[in-house]
Design a protein around this motif. Structure first.
Motif, mmCIF file in Angstrom:
data_model
loop_
_atom_site.group_PDB
_atom_site.id
_atom_site.type_symbol
_atom_site.label_atom_id
_atom_site.label_comp_id
_atom_site.label_asym_id
_atom_site.label_seq_id
_atom_site.Cartn_x
_atom_site.Cartn_y
_atom_site.Cartn_z
ATOM 1 N N ARG A 211 -7.571 13.583 2.809
ATOM 2 C CA ARG A 211 -6.463 13.235 3.703
ATOM 3 C C ARG A 211 -6.901 12.525 4.981
ATOM 4 O O ARG A 211 -6.052 12.022 5.725
ATOM 5 N N ASP A 215 -3.626 6.516 2.468
ATOM 6 C CA ASP A 215 -3.267 6.758 1.064
ATOM 7 C C ASP A 215 -3.876 5.719 0.127
ATOM 8 O O ASP A 215 -4.343 6.052 -0.970
ATOM 9 N N GLN A 218 -7.572 6.439 -0.821
ATOM 10 C CA GLN A 218 -7.949 7.727 -1.392
ATOM 11 C C GLN A 218 -8.438 7.643 -2.836
ATOM 12 O O GLN A 218 -9.450 8.271 -3.185
#
Length: 254
Positions: A211, A215, A218
């Protein structure tokens, strides 16, 4: 629970059962160490979805199950358990339990002294504290790869570590300093076959690292960690094994 960087771990009960159902199964030998007696009142600290709590109830114990995750507590309640949302570092029970039982939860609690203060308060004099947690070099190979991949992205990977994995002597000293007499403590290497690809384990347990990234970045981060670990943790048939090391103990409140 909070990590050093302020991130939090989210527990999805369905995902946990799918990717980490082995945790409760491997914790069952702890019940023998507890030596349960029907009618005893027991606190299950960090109960998760209640899979192991059910085994305690089947022994005839009066069990209160607590966990910091509201989602996991909802799953535990769905099993018909007395389950409550409680932060394990803020236990408020007073001389209520014959034993405190805990499996695979204490290493998520980064203030062990606060935990032990609460456990000692919760127990009746002479009460038992039986548990298992990650210890020593638990998942060191995985942790080092997660940290290194963040460092390569100019993050402080060490600050993202959400776990407390003590050595036996360290935890023995803490137990004794909080009024416990330790009858057993042992570090147990337990290489653990995973039910699927390592990426599922990372998504379940490594959120505090993942996190930190946007996004969009990731998936590449997870893939990089998986490939870095493949030579060490994946066999020729594609089966993954995590380098678990568990710290198991039994203590009595003086």
């Amino acid at each position: 629970m909070p990590a050093k960087n302020g991130q939090t771990q989210h527990w999805d009960p369905a995902r946990y059962i799918r990717n980490a159902g082995f945790v409760a199964k491997l914790g069952e030998p702890l019940i023998e160490l507890l030596v349960p007696k029907a009618g005893e009142r027991v606190l299950d600290l960090g109960c998760g979805d209640g899979a192991l709590t059910e085994k305690l109830v089947e022994c005839g114990l009066d069990v209160v199950a607590v966990d910091a995750s509201a989602d996991q507590i909802a799953a535990a309640k769905a099993r018909g358990l007395d389950a409550r949302v409680v932060n394990g570092q803020e236990l408020a029970f007073q001389s209520e339990f014959d034993a405190v039982f805990t499996n695979a939860a204490l290493h998520w609690m980064l203030d062990p002294d606060a935990v032990l203060d609460g456990v000692a308060r919760a127990l009746k004099p002479g009460g038992r504290f039986v548990g298992e947690m990650g210890g020593g070099d638990n998942v060191k190979t995985i942790k080092d790869a997660l940290v290194a991949a963040l460092d390569r992205r100019n993050f402080d990977g060490e600050s993202a570590i959400p776990w407390y994995f003590p050595q036996p002597q360290e935890y023995l000293d803490k137990l004794q300093s909080h009024g416990f007499k330790v009858s057993y403590i042992e570090l147990i290497p337990r290489p653990t076959p995973l039910p699927g690809d390592l990426s599922a384990w990372l998504e379940t347990f490594g959120e505090n690292f993942i996190r930190l990234l946007p996004d969009a970045e990731q998936p590449a981060y997870i893939a990089e960690v998986v490939e870095a670990l493949r030579p060490q943790l994946c066999d020729a048939d594609g089966n993954w094994t995590a380098d678990y090391v568990r710290l198991r103990f039994k203590a009595e409140l003086r």
